[in-house]
Write an enzyme that holds these catalytic residues in place. Structure first.
Site, PDB file in Angstrom:
ATOM      1  N   HIS A   1       5.688 -19.515  89.891  1.00 14.78           N
ATOM      2  CA  HIS A   1       5.780 -18.793  91.177  1.00 14.78           C
ATOM      3  C   HIS A   1       5.899 -19.733  92.247  1.00 14.78           C
ATOM      4  CE1 HIS A   1       5.211 -15.437  93.730  1.00 14.78           C
ATOM      5  NE2 HIS A   1       4.633 -16.098  94.666  1.00 14.78           N
ATOM      6  N   CYS A   2       7.207 -19.538  92.880  1.00 15.10           N
ATOM      7  CA  CYS A   2       7.545 -20.487  93.871  1.00 15.10           C
ATOM      8  C   CYS A   2       7.487 -19.867  95.326  1.00 15.10           C
ATOM      9  CB  CYS A   2       9.093 -20.890  93.846  1.00 15.10           C
ATOM     10  SG  CYS A   2       9.557 -22.242  95.094  1.00 15.10           S
ATOM     11  N   PRO A   3       6.330 -20.261  96.119  1.00 14.78           N
ATOM     12  CA  PRO A   3       6.255 -19.530  97.426  1.00 14.78           C
ATOM     13  C   PRO A   3       7.256 -19.724  98.261  1.00 14.78           C
ATOM     14  CG  PRO A   3       4.711 -21.536  97.397  1.00 14.78           C
ATOM     15  CD  PRO A   3       5.375 -21.415  95.922  1.00 14.78           C
TER      16      PRO A   3
ATOM     17  N   GLY B   1       9.788 -17.275  97.577  1.00 16.64           N
ATOM     18  CA  GLY B   1       9.040 -16.076  97.858  1.00 16.64           C
ATOM     19  C   GLY B   1       9.354 -14.984  96.622  1.00 16.64           C
TER      20      GLY B   1
END
Length: 388
Positions: free
Chosen positions: A191-193, A196
Site C-alpha cells: 500500500h503506497c500512501p 493514495g
C-alpha cells in the site's frame, strides 16, 4: 286496451341509502433509484465520477506528491528552460515535457485504477465455506476443526491459501488483505500512501512506469539546474550571484537533491522485483528467497528468465476488474401487485346495520327483501288475437 298488472313497491322495504365516503387515494409508490455497486461497497475506498475513479480513503499524501511534481516542474520550465534554450539547445524543454507527461499520466493511472480488489463472498457462499470448515456434527468434544488453509501445487511447489475472515474467502495465490483499504488485493505488492492506493495486479505496471519516469525526470531537472547555475556563475559572477539571480533554481536544486536518491533506489529495487517476478510483500516476508528459513524453496511464479519475467509483469494483458463497481445493485423489494377489493355500498350497509345492532344489544334485523318489480302481461289467447 291491453291490461297490465303492476306490483306496488313498499317504500319501507327500501334500505335507507348511506352516503358513500369518497374513495381513499392510495399512496403513490415511488420507485427507488437504482443504486450502483460502488455506493454500497464494503471496503474503505472513495469513489468519484460515478464509480469510475477509486482511491483509498487515506489519500491525503497524494495531493502532496502531485503538488511537489507540479511545483518543481513548473519552476523548471519557467525559470531554467529559457536560459538553457538560449545558451544550449531547444531540445531541453521538449525532453522535460515528455518526461513530465509520462510522470503525470502514470501517477493518475496508479492512483485511480482498481489495484485488483477481489469481491467478498455472498452470505450463501460464506455459509457454504463455513460448513466445509467447521465440524458438521459438533458432537465430539475432542474434535479439532481443520486449519483455515488450503494447499495447492504450483509448478511442483506447495502454496498455502489462507482464509480471510473479513472477505469470507480463501485468498488466491499472491493475494493479501490490505488493512488500510480493507480489501483483498490480487498479487498484492504494497500500500503506497504517496499514490493514495494499493499497488497490485492491475496497477503495478503503472506504478513501475511512474517511479522510473519520475527518477528520470528528477535526475534530468537536477542536471539541468546544476548546468544553469554553473553557466551563470561563469565570468567571475560566482555561485552566490547565480543563486541570487535565479532563486527558484535553488529551491529546485534542494528538492531534487533530497528526492533523487530515494526515487532511484526505489526504482532499482522494483526493477529487481520485476526481473525476479516477486512482490514487495513476498520479498519482505521472505516467502521464496530463503529469509523465512526454507533455503530450498524456489519461486514457483518465476519463468527462470529475466526477459520472460519482465514481459509477464509489465507487458501482459490488462486483467478486468472483478468488483463491477458501476454495476447496479439487484433490488431487494419484490413488490407483487395484488387484486384490489372493492366494497359495494349494499354490503357496506349490511355491515353497518349489524354493527349498530350488536352495540345496542338487540339482534340484527333481517336483511331487506329484494326489490322485485314484476311486470305481468295478460296472456292473450289465440281466439282474441284472431278476432282482433
Amino acid at each position: 286496451m291491453k291490461n297490465r298488472e303492476y306490483q306496488q313497491i313498499d317504500p319501507q322495504a327500501l334500505a335507507t341509502p348511506t352516503p358513500t365516503p369518497p374513495p381513499r387515494s392510495l399512496p403513490e409508490h415511488k420507485p427507488r433509484r437504482a443504486r450502483r455497486k460502488w455506493e454500497v461497497f464494503p471496503g474503505k475506498n472513495r469513489f468519484y465520477c460515478d464509480g469510475r475513479i477509486i482511491v483509498a480513503r487515506q489519500s491525503g499524501v497524494l495531493p502532496l506528491t502531485l503538488g511537489l511534481i507540479l511545483l518543481t516542474s513548473g519552476l523548471f520550465f519557467i525559470f531554467d528552460c529559457p536560459f538553457l534554450v538560449k545558451h544550449l539547445t531547444s531540445c531541453i524543454p521538449a525532453i522535460g515535457g515528455v518526461l513530465f507527461v509520462f510522470v503525470i499520466i502514470s501517477l493518475l493511472q496508479t492512483s485511480f485504477t482498481d489495484p485488483g480488489i477481489l469481491p467478498r463472498a455472498t452470505p450463501e457462499e460464506a455459509a457454504d465455506i463455513e460448513k466445509q470448515i467447521d465440524n458438521p456434527t459438533g458432537s465430539s468434544s475432542s474434535y479439532r476443526p481443520p486449519p483455515r488453509t488450503k494447499e495447492v501445487v504450483i509448478n511442483q511447489q506447495v502454496v498455502k491459501l489462507k482464509y480471510c475472515f473479513t472477505c469470507k474467502i480463501f485468498r488466491p495465490p499472491r493475494t493479501s488483505h490490505c488493512s488500510l483499504c480493507d480489501n483483498c488485493v490480487e498479487r498484492f505488492d504494497h500500500h503506497c500512501p504517496w499514490v493514495g492506493n494499493c499497488v497490485g495486479k492491475r496497477n503495478y505496471r503503472f506504478f513501475y512506469t511512474f517511479i522510473v519516469s519520475l527518477s528520470f525526470l528528477t535526475a534530468f531537472i537536477f542536471g539541468c539546474v546544476t548546468t544553469h547555475l554553473a553557466l551563470r556563475s561563469q565570468g567571475g559572477n560566482g555561485l552566490v550571484n547565480a543563486l541570487q539571480s535565479s532563486p527558484a533554481s535553488a529551491l529546485e536544486l534542494v528538492v531534487c537533491f533530497f528526492s533523487v536518491w530515494s526515487i532511484l533506489g526505489l526504482s532499482g529495487f522494483h526493477t529487481y522485483l520485476v526481473a525476479a517476478n516477486l512482490t514487495t510483500n513476498e520479498d519482505i516476508k521472505g516467502s521464496w528467497s530463503g529469509k523465512s528459513g526454507n533455503e530450498d524453496v524456489g519461486n514457483p511464479y518465476s519463468y527462470n528468465s529475466m526477459i520472460k519475467n519482465c514481459c509477464s509483469v509489465l507487458c501482459g494483458p490488462m486483467p478486468p476488474s472483478l468488483i463491477d463497481r458501476r454495476g447496479f445493485v439487484p433490488s431487494d423489494d419484490s413488490v407483487q401487485t395484488s387484486p384490489v377489493e372493492i366494497e359495494l355500498p349494499a354490503a357496506k350497509n349490511d355491515i353497518n346495520m349489524v354493527g349498530r345492532a350488536v352495540t345496542s344489544g338487540r339482534p340484527p334485523p333481517p336483511p331487506p327483501p329484494p326489490l322485485v318489480v314484476t311486470l305481468q302481461q295478460p296472456a292473450i289467447s289465440m281466439q282474441n288475437h284472431s278476432t282482433a
